[in-house]
Structures are given as structure tokens and as C-alpha cells.
Design a protein around this motif. Structure first.
Motif, PDB file in Angstrom:
ATOM      1  N   LYS A 111       0.827  -1.212   0.000  1.00  0.00           N
ATOM      2  CA  LYS A 111       0.000   0.000   0.000  1.00  0.00           C
ATOM      3  C   LYS A 111       0.862   1.263   0.000  1.00  0.00           C
ATOM      4  CE  LYS A 111      -3.949   2.027   2.481  1.00  0.00           C
ATOM      5  NZ  LYS A 111      -3.395   3.359   2.803  1.00  0.00           N
ATOM      6  N   LEU A 112       1.891   1.289   0.836  1.00  0.00           N
ATOM      7  CA  LEU A 112       2.728   2.481   0.940  1.00  0.00           C
ATOM      8  C   LEU A 112       3.489   2.754  -0.356  1.00  0.00           C
ATOM      9  CD1 LEU A 112       4.138   1.950   4.551  1.00  0.00           C
ATOM     10  CD2 LEU A 112       2.600   3.784   3.806  1.00  0.00           C
ATOM     11  N   ILE A 113       3.964   1.693  -0.997  1.00  0.00           N
ATOM     12  CA  ILE A 113       4.730   1.887  -2.234  1.00  0.00           C
ATOM     13  C   ILE A 113       3.816   2.276  -3.390  1.00  0.00           C
ATOM     14  CG2 ILE A 113       6.176   0.750  -3.961  1.00  0.00           C
ATOM     15  CD1 ILE A 113       7.613   1.410  -1.369  1.00  0.00           C
ATOM     16  N   THR A 114       2.702   1.604  -3.551  1.00  0.00           N
ATOM     17  CA  THR A 114       1.816   1.908  -4.678  1.00  0.00           C
ATOM     18  C   THR A 114       1.175   3.283  -4.532  1.00  0.00           C
ATOM     19  OG1 THR A 114       0.030   0.692  -3.572  1.00  0.00           O
ATOM     20  CG2 THR A 114       1.348  -0.510  -5.198  1.00  0.00           C
ATOM     21  N   GLU A 115       0.830   3.673  -3.309  1.00  0.00           N
ATOM     22  CA  GLU A 115       0.258   5.007  -3.114  1.00  0.00           C
ATOM     23  C   GLU A 115       1.286   6.113  -3.346  1.00  0.00           C
ATOM     24  OE1 GLU A 115      -1.559   5.203   0.720  1.00  0.00           O
ATOM     25  OE2 GLU A 115      -3.405   4.205   0.043  1.00  0.00           O
ATOM     26  N   ALA A 116       2.554   5.771  -3.253  1.00  0.00           N
ATOM     27  CA  ALA A 116       3.615   6.740  -3.545  1.00  0.00           C
ATOM     28  C   ALA A 116       3.940   6.784  -5.035  1.00  0.00           C
ATOM     29  CB  ALA A 116       4.872   6.388  -2.752  1.00  0.00           C
ATOM     30  N   GLY A 117       3.212   6.017  -5.841  1.00  0.00           N
ATOM     31  CA  GLY A 117       3.438   6.018  -7.274  1.00  0.00           C
ATOM     32  C   GLY A 117       4.486   5.024  -7.733  1.00  0.00           C
ATOM     33  N   GLY A 118       4.786   4.029  -6.900  1.00  0.00           N
ATOM     34  CA  GLY A 118       5.821   3.073  -7.237  1.00  0.00           C
ATOM     35  C   GLY A 118       5.288   1.681  -7.510  1.00  0.00           C
ATOM     36  N   SER A 119       6.203   0.784  -7.835  1.00  0.00           N
ATOM     37  CA  SER A 119       5.883  -0.622  -8.040  1.00  0.00           C
ATOM     38  C   SER A 119       6.898  -1.458  -7.275  1.00  0.00           C
ATOM     39  CB  SER A 119       5.921  -0.980  -9.536  1.00  0.00           C
ATOM     40  OG  SER A 119       7.214  -0.728 -10.082  1.00  0.00           O
ATOM     41  N   LEU A 120       6.537  -2.705  -6.989  1.00  0.00           N
ATOM     42  CA  LEU A 120       7.407  -3.550  -6.172  1.00  0.00           C
ATOM     43  C   LEU A 120       7.094  -5.012  -6.407  1.00  0.00           C
ATOM     44  CD1 LEU A 120       6.111  -3.694  -2.494  1.00  0.00           C
ATOM     45  CD2 LEU A 120       4.776  -2.726  -4.368  1.00  0.00           C
ATOM     46  N   ASN A 121       8.039  -5.859  -6.051  1.00  0.00           N
ATOM     47  CA  ASN A 121       7.822  -7.300  -6.119  1.00  0.00           C
ATOM     48  C   ASN A 121       9.035  -7.998  -5.519  1.00  0.00           C
ATOM     49  OD1 ASN A 121       6.588  -9.781  -6.731  1.00  0.00           O
ATOM     50  ND2 ASN A 121       5.879  -9.024  -8.712  1.00  0.00           N
ATOM     51  N   GLY A 122       9.060  -9.305  -5.635  1.00  0.00           N
ATOM     52  CA  GLY A 122      10.188 -10.104  -5.182  1.00  0.00           C
ATOM     53  C   GLY A 122      10.271 -11.357  -6.018  1.00  0.00           C
ATOM     54  N   SER A 123      11.393 -12.063  -5.938  1.00  0.00           N
ATOM     55  CA  SER A 123      11.533 -13.307  -6.682  1.00  0.00           C
ATOM     56  C   SER A 123      12.540 -14.208  -5.969  1.00  0.00           C
ATOM     57  CB  SER A 123      11.998 -13.046  -8.124  1.00  0.00           C
ATOM     58  OG  SER A 123      13.326 -12.545  -8.151  1.00  0.00           O
ATOM     59  N   THR A 124      12.428 -15.504  -6.244  1.00  0.00           N
ATOM     60  CA  THR A 124      13.312 -16.498  -5.623  1.00  0.00           C
ATOM     61  C   THR A 124      13.788 -17.466  -6.690  1.00  0.00           C
ATOM     62  OG1 THR A 124      11.964 -16.389  -3.619  1.00  0.00           O
ATOM     63  CG2 THR A 124      13.503 -18.216  -3.790  1.00  0.00           C
ATOM     64  N   ASN A 125      15.076 -17.814  -6.653  1.00  0.00           N
ATOM     65  CA  ASN A 125      15.561 -18.919  -7.468  1.00  0.00           C
ATOM     66  C   ASN A 125      16.430 -19.820  -6.599  1.00  0.00           C
ATOM     67  OD1 ASN A 125      18.159 -17.757  -7.358  1.00  0.00           O
ATOM     68  ND2 ASN A 125      18.006 -16.875  -9.399  1.00  0.00           N
ATOM     69  N   GLN A 126      17.245 -20.648  -7.204  1.00  0.00           N
ATOM     70  CA  GLN A 126      18.027 -21.593  -6.407  1.00  0.00           C
ATOM     71  C   GLN A 126      19.044 -20.908  -5.502  1.00  0.00           C
ATOM     72  OE1 GLN A 126      17.377 -22.031  -9.648  1.00  0.00           O
ATOM     73  NE2 GLN A 126      16.978 -24.187 -10.128  1.00  0.00           N
ATOM     74  N   ASP A 127      19.559 -19.769  -5.931  1.00  0.00           N
ATOM     75  CA  ASP A 127      20.708 -19.190  -5.244  1.00  0.00           C
ATOM     76  C   ASP A 127      20.474 -17.838  -4.588  1.00  0.00           C
ATOM     77  OD1 ASP A 127      22.618 -21.303  -6.015  1.00  0.00           O
ATOM     78  OD2 ASP A 127      22.252 -20.554  -8.044  1.00  0.00           O
ATOM     79  N   ARG A 128      19.339 -17.202  -4.798  1.00  0.00           N
ATOM     80  CA  ARG A 128      19.113 -15.898  -4.181  1.00  0.00           C
ATOM     81  C   ARG A 128      17.629 -15.576  -4.103  1.00  0.00           C
ATOM     82  NH1 ARG A 128      15.855 -14.120  -7.221  1.00  0.00           N
ATOM     83  NH2 ARG A 128      16.164 -13.611  -9.416  1.00  0.00           N
ATOM     84  N   THR A 129      17.309 -14.654  -3.198  1.00  0.00           N
ATOM     85  CA  THR A 129      15.968 -14.087  -3.096  1.00  0.00           C
ATOM     86  C   THR A 129      16.126 -12.577  -3.104  1.00  0.00           C
ATOM     87  OG1 THR A 129      15.275 -15.950  -1.711  1.00  0.00           O
ATOM     88  CG2 THR A 129      13.826 -14.026  -1.770  1.00  0.00           C
ATOM     89  N   ASN A 130      15.344 -11.893  -3.939  1.00  0.00           N
ATOM     90  CA  ASN A 130      15.480 -10.437  -3.976  1.00  0.00           C
ATOM     91  C   ASN A 130      14.130  -9.746  -3.853  1.00  0.00           C
ATOM     92  OD1 ASN A 130      14.562 -11.014  -6.638  1.00  0.00           O
ATOM     93  ND2 ASN A 130      15.540  -9.169  -7.425  1.00  0.00           N
ATOM     94  N   TYR A 131      14.183  -8.521  -3.360  1.00  0.00           N
ATOM     95  CA  TYR A 131      13.009  -7.674  -3.166  1.00  0.00           C
ATOM     96  C   TYR A 131      13.342  -6.318  -3.780  1.00  0.00           C
ATOM     97  CZ  TYR A 131      12.281 -11.354   0.242  1.00  0.00           C
ATOM     98  OH  TYR A 131      12.151 -12.580   0.844  1.00  0.00           O
ATOM     99  N   TYR A 132      12.422  -5.764  -4.565  1.00  0.00           N
ATOM    100  CA  TYR A 132      12.769  -4.554  -5.294  1.00  0.00           C
ATOM    101  C   TYR A 132      11.577  -3.601  -5.411  1.00  0.00           C
ATOM    102  CZ  TYR A 132      10.879  -7.601  -9.002  1.00  0.00           C
ATOM    103  OH  TYR A 132      10.102  -8.465  -9.734  1.00  0.00           O
ATOM    104  N   GLU A 133      11.901  -2.319  -5.479  1.00  0.00           N
ATOM    105  CA  GLU A 133      10.929  -1.251  -5.617  1.00  0.00           C
ATOM    106  C   GLU A 133      11.449  -0.212  -6.604  1.00  0.00           C
ATOM    107  OE1 GLU A 133      10.750  -2.753  -1.344  1.00  0.00           O
ATOM    108  OE2 GLU A 133      12.335  -1.868  -2.587  1.00  0.00           O
ATOM    109  N   THR A 134      10.571   0.322  -7.415  1.00  0.00           N
ATOM    110  CA  THR A 134      10.873   1.478  -8.264  1.00  0.00           C
ATOM    111  C   THR A 134       9.894   2.582  -7.891  1.00  0.00           C
ATOM    112  OG1 THR A 134      11.630   0.066 -10.079  1.00  0.00           O
ATOM    113  CG2 THR A 134      11.091   2.341 -10.617  1.00  0.00           C
ATOM    114  N   VAL A 135      10.421   3.710  -7.471  1.00  0.00           N
ATOM    115  CA  VAL A 135       9.577   4.784  -6.941  1.00  0.00           C
ATOM    116  C   VAL A 135      10.074   6.140  -7.450  1.00  0.00           C
ATOM    117  CG1 VAL A 135       8.963   3.532  -4.833  1.00  0.00           C
ATOM    118  CG2 VAL A 135      11.017   4.967  -4.872  1.00  0.00           C
ATOM    119  N   PRO A 136       9.226   7.186  -7.341  1.00  0.00           N
ATOM    120  CA  PRO A 136       9.736   8.538  -7.584  1.00  0.00           C
ATOM    121  C   PRO A 136      10.914   8.824  -6.655  1.00  0.00           C
ATOM    122  CG  PRO A 136       7.344   8.545  -7.493  1.00  0.00           C
ATOM    123  CD  PRO A 136       7.783   7.172  -7.077  1.00  0.00           C
ATOM    124  N   ALA A 137      11.882   9.599  -7.134  1.00  0.00           N
ATOM    125  CA  ALA A 137      13.141   9.768  -6.405  1.00  0.00           C
ATOM    126  C   ALA A 137      12.947  10.307  -4.991  1.00  0.00           C
ATOM    127  CB  ALA A 137      14.069  10.690  -7.200  1.00  0.00           C
TER     128      ALA A 137
END
Length: 262
Positions: A111-137
Motif C-alpha cells: 500500500k505504501l509503495i503503490t500510493e507513492a506512485g511506485g511498483s514492487l515485487n520479489g523473486s526467488t531462485n536456487q541461489d538468491r531471493t530479492n526484493y525490489y521497488e521502483t519509486v519517484p526519487a
């Protein structure tokens, strides 16, 4: 104290936008370990790489083409760090990281990221898990605070109810994308055929339903304490970096965050 994570990582960002060549200008506990400066006429991605006293690696890559900033936190843990009989836990935990932390209510991260005009997600594979956001600066400070809170204080918000909801969600995801999809089990069968049964690459990141049924909330807490610390993570920030309307090179902001270290 994990509250220092946000402060240190912001200090690294601040210093990265000033004179990165001058190690004396860096805050205490921040070390410059690698740097690629822009070179006219060459196609490249400039960056500065830092190591913080708490073990966190920080990579800064300036890009002024758009008024955006992208933040990625990658943890060096995936399904290959699981053990036989405990498969699917890295991916399951990816779901749990979006269920709130001590200072962020359930579902508020989205909610906080999308209301700020951003997008976010995460992903997992065999060797890493990452979480990411793209937002206004100008939302960078908010993103860093959210990431630091769930790295440092996730367990304060973990409950049996959230655990059960996300377990059912992951099992339903497996049913939709693997068990009930034509050829959905192809990669799972290939992994089982290519690797020995106890090899960590022999199972898929989604794991097996019977293993998900056997884990409990205490297993989740052990997993978090083992893998989700700053010394097992890389923070990458790319784009235009602004905090509270000031350039990150501002000494006044640097002083403010130094005071927050107490």
C-alpha cells in the motif's frame, strides 16, 4: 543493533553522491571497495560499491535520465540452501516478507509503495531471493525505511495466522503453475532426473506440498535468523537519489543521520 542498518545504508548513499574517491569523506564504518566511473564515449554502467561495518554490501549507480530510483535488496539464500524434507521454504519466506513487520502493518508494504506512485515485487531462485521497488526519487527514504524494518524487525510481526495464510497461498500457487498446468511438472522431473535425490538443485523453488505441510512457524523464524541479516545481503540503488528534497551530497543530511546512530 539492527536499527543501524537504515542509518548506515543511508550514509553510504549520501557519501556515494559526493567525492567517492576520497575515502576520508566516508562516514565511519563505510568502506569503498570498488568503483566504475563514467567515461565519455563508452557505454557502461557507472557504480560505486561499499562495505558497511554490519556486513551489508551497498552498490550505488547514478542515472539522471528519469526522476526515479530503483532499490533492490538481494539475500544470498534460495532453494539450494534448503535441506531435503524442508523444500520450498525460501520461496515461502519471500511471501512472508510482504506480510508486515514491527512498525509496518500487514499488507501495508504494498500500500505504501503503490500510493507513492511506485511498483514492487520479489523473486526467488536456487541461489538468491530479492526484493525490489521502483519509486519517484523523493520516496527513496521511505523505501529504505521499509526494507530496513523488515530486515531488522520481521519476527515481531510473525503470527501463526499469517503463516497459515501464506502456506495456503504457496500451495495454491503450486497447484496453478505446476500440478494443474500442462507440462507444468517438466522442470521438476528434469531436476529429479539430473541430480541425486539429496542434491539441492534436484527440487524446484516452489518445493513439495508434503514438505510445506510439515514446517511450522518456528521453522520460519530459524530460517530468518540464519539467512536474513545485513551480512548476507546486497543493497543496490540506481537512479536519481534524493532525500527530503535535498541532494544526497548534502552535509546537513549527513549530520542528521550521524546523530541517528546513537
Amino acid at each position: 543493533m539492527r536499527k543501524l542498518l537504515l542509518c548506515l545504508l543511508c550514509l553510504a548513499v549520501l557519501s556515494g553522491c559526493s567525492s567517492a574517491r576520497d575515502s576520508d569523506a566516508l562516514p565511519q564504518g563505510v568502506t569503498l571497495v570498488d568503483q566504475q566511473l563514467p567515461q565519455p564515449g563508452k557505454v557502461q554502467i557507472p557504480y560505486s560499491k561499499y562495505k558497511l561495518a554490519n556486513g551489508l554490501t551497498v552498490i550505488l549507480s547514478p542515472d539522471h535520465s528519469d526522476p526515479l530510483v530503483h532499490v533492490d535488496v538481494t539475500y544470498h539464500v534460495g532453494s539450494a540452501r534448503e535441506s531435503q524434507g524442508r523444500t520450498g521454504f525460501a520461496h515461502f519466506f519471500e511471501h512472508m516478507m510482504f506480510q508486515g513487520s514491527k512498525h509496518v502493518k500487514d499488507q501495508q508494504h504494498f500500500k505504501l509503495i503503490t500510493e507513492a506512485g511506485g511498483s514492487l515485487n520479489g523473486s526467488t531462485n536456487q541461489d538468491r531471493t530479492n526484493y525490489y521497488e521502483t519509486v519517484p526519487a523523493n520516496q527513496l527514504e521511505k523505501v529504505l525505511w521499509l526494507e530496513s524494518d523488515r530486515m531488522g524487525f520481521l519476527l515481531d510481526a510473525v503470527s501463526q495466522r499469517k503463516f497459515e495464510i501464506q502456506r495456503d497461498t504457496v500451495k495454491n500457487e503450486r497447484a496453478q503453475n505446476y500440478d494443474n498446468r500442462p507440462y507444468g511438472l517438466m522442470w521438476e522431473k528434469m531436476g529429479e532426473a539430473m541430480f541425486p535425490q539429496d542434491h539441492p538443485y534436484s527440487w524446484q523453488t516452489i518445493g513439495y506440498v508434503q514438505d510445506l505441510d510439515h514446517v511450522d512457524v518456528n521453522d520460519l523464524k530459524v530460517f530468518f535468523l540464519r539467512w536474513y541479516g545485513p551480512n548476507n545481503a546486497v543493497l543496490t540503488i540506481g537512479g536519481i537519489s534524493i532525500l527530503n528534497g535535498h541532494s544526497l551530497g548534502s552535509k546537513s543530511i549527513l549530520v542528521r543521520f550521524l546523530k541517528d546512530l546513537r
